[in-house]
Design an enzyme around this catalytic site. Structure first.
Site, PDB file in Angstrom:
ATOM      1  CE1 TYR A   1       5.820   8.870   9.805  1.00  0.00           C
ATOM      2  CE2 TYR A   1       3.594   8.194   9.209  1.00  0.00           C
ATOM      3  CZ  TYR A   1       4.954   8.147   9.008  1.00  0.00           C
ATOM      4  OH  TYR A   1       5.480   7.374   7.992  1.00  0.00           O
TER       5      TYR A   1
ATOM      6  CG  ASN B   1       7.936  -0.529   4.744  1.00  0.00           C
ATOM      7  OD1 ASN B   1       8.036   0.063   3.681  1.00  0.00           O
ATOM      8  ND2 ASN B   1       6.955  -1.369   4.997  1.00  0.00           N
TER       9      ASN B   1
ATOM     10  CG  ASP C   1       3.277  -1.299   1.874  1.00  0.00           C
ATOM     11  OD1 ASP C   1       2.690  -0.243   2.140  1.00  0.00           O
ATOM     12  OD2 ASP C   1       4.404  -1.596   2.331  1.00  0.00           O
TER      13      ASP C   1
HETATM   14  O1  KDG Z   1       4.018   1.936   2.744  1.00  0.00           O
HETATM   15  C1  KDG Z   1       2.943   2.828   2.991  1.00  0.00           C
HETATM   16  C2  KDG Z   1       2.950   3.168   4.493  1.00  0.00           C
HETATM   17  O2  KDG Z   1       4.074   3.922   4.761  1.00  0.00           O
HETATM   18  C3  KDG Z   1       1.743   3.979   4.857  1.00  0.00           C
HETATM   19  O3  KDG Z   1       0.602   3.199   4.636  1.00  0.00           O
HETATM   20  C4  KDG Z   1       1.697   4.416   6.299  1.00  0.00           C
HETATM   21  O4  KDG Z   1       2.412   2.540   7.526  1.00  0.00           O
HETATM   22  C5  KDG Z   1       2.582   3.685   7.231  1.00  0.00           C
HETATM   23  C6  KDG Z   1       3.747   4.407   7.742  1.00  0.00           C
HETATM   24  O5  KDG Z   1       4.147   4.119   8.893  1.00  0.00           O
HETATM   25  O6  KDG Z   1       4.273   5.252   7.025  1.00  0.00           O
END
Ligand code: KDG
Length: 317
Positions: A103, A165, A257
């Site tokens: 990231y 998530n 998602d």
């Molecule tokens: O679920 C997929 C997401 O993880 C990806 O699109 C990127 O939002 C994101 C993340 O923070 O990982």
């Protein structure tokens, strides 16, 4: 508005070759963000979705806004930051089965989202508010923004949907466990993956973990079990819902998602919980059949064809 969601979307750079990124000269670029992935899944299925976010006043921000608006999503609540940049991230394919993510989103525009920028009337106009555990990890301001969005939803009878998530690279384990448990308790519907459930409540089976989320405060738990489908627990039902088989998985990222979008689509269409989750399983499976987070998200016609022409074991109840 059927669903309003809130979160960061980034430009994703994926290496075109397999191996260490240091040796990759060519990248493909796509748009990806868990929350806008869900919104795109919903608009493709004919629903109305709004996406609240903050973008850098830069070319990547303009590209993201143009792409998401082009998918029919309401972007009236998106703000531009004239100082912070749009978040980016890189996907490194070390082997066909080993992918690493890096990231570049620290102090990004999205991490500067502020609770007082939220419009309560806008959130109140939705049937569902969808939020994830990614946004509160971005900054204290983002954490407070998510809390405020949930408060606005609850005050206005909007059903709160929370997808944990878990993104371990964004915060410490103790921070993540505390906040994911806290937000799961505030939500009406929780969408944990089995790994996330074990992270929050410890190692156990889907039924026990779903009960832990239910006892923690959620009224409906829809646990993602990958290709095995999902396990559903509410005050009216507890059931496994079989997944859909996919012959060749191209890219699993974004499947969760897609699952969330399918479930929400079913609930908006008035399906019962089991049939809504069955739709979620199908959309999640279809996402894995295409490269990228959203490229496999179907419209209603493709979804119906897939569901009617793909072998699915009987639903166990
Ligand atoms: O679920 C997929 C997401 O993880 C990806 O699109 C990127 O939002 C994101 C993340 O923070 O990982």
């Amino acid at each position: 508005m059927d669903v309003v969601t809130l979160g960061e979307t980034m430009v994703l750079f994926t290496t075109k070759t397999t191996g260490l990124m240091r040796y990759s000269g060519d990248f493909s670029t796509k748009i990806a963000g868990a929350e806008s992935n869900v919104a795109i899944g919903l608009t493709r299925l004919g629903h109305q979705a709004g996406w609240i976010s903050r973008l850098g006043d830069d070319e990547f921000g303009e590209r993201i806004l143009s792409f998401i608006r082009g998918e029919g999503i309401d972007v009236s609540q998106v703000m531009f930051d004239d100082v912070a940049s749009t978040g980016l991230y890189f996907k490194e394919k070390l082997s066909p089965d080993e992918v690493k993510v890096k990231y570049y989103r620290n102090d990004s525009a999205a991490s500067q989202m502020l609770a007082h920028d939220l419009d309560e009337t806008y959130i109140a106009s939705a049937k569902f508010l969808h939020v994830t555990g990614i946004t509160p990890a971005l900054s204290k301001d983002c954490y407070e923004t998510v809390l405020t969005a949930i408060d606005y939803a609850k005050r206005n009878g909007v059903t709160v949907v929370f997808d944990p998530n878990l993104r371990r690279k964004l915060w410490t384990e103790s921070q993540a466990r505390k906040v994911l448990r806290e937000l799961s308790a505030m939500a009406d519907i929780v969408l944990p993956g089995i790994d996330e459930a074990e992270f929050v409540f410890g190692r156990s089976d889907p039924e026990t973990l779903a009960q832990a989320f239910y006892d923690n405060g959620a009224s409906t738990v829809i646990m993602k079990l990958g290709k095995k489908g999902a396990y559903v627990l509410s005050d009216k039902t507890s059931s496994f819902v079989e997944g859909f088989s996919v012959e060749h998985i191209v890219d699993p990222v974004g499947a969760g998602d897609g699952f969330a979008a399918g479930c929400l689509s079913g609930l908006v269409d008035g399906l019962d919980l089991i049939e809504a989750v069955r739709r979620g399983n199908a959309v999640g499976a279809m996402v894995t059949m295409a490269d990228g987070d959203v490229e496999g998200l179907p419209d209603k016609k493709r979804l119906t064809h897939f569901m009617n022409n793909t072998h699915q074991d009987d639903v166990e109840r």
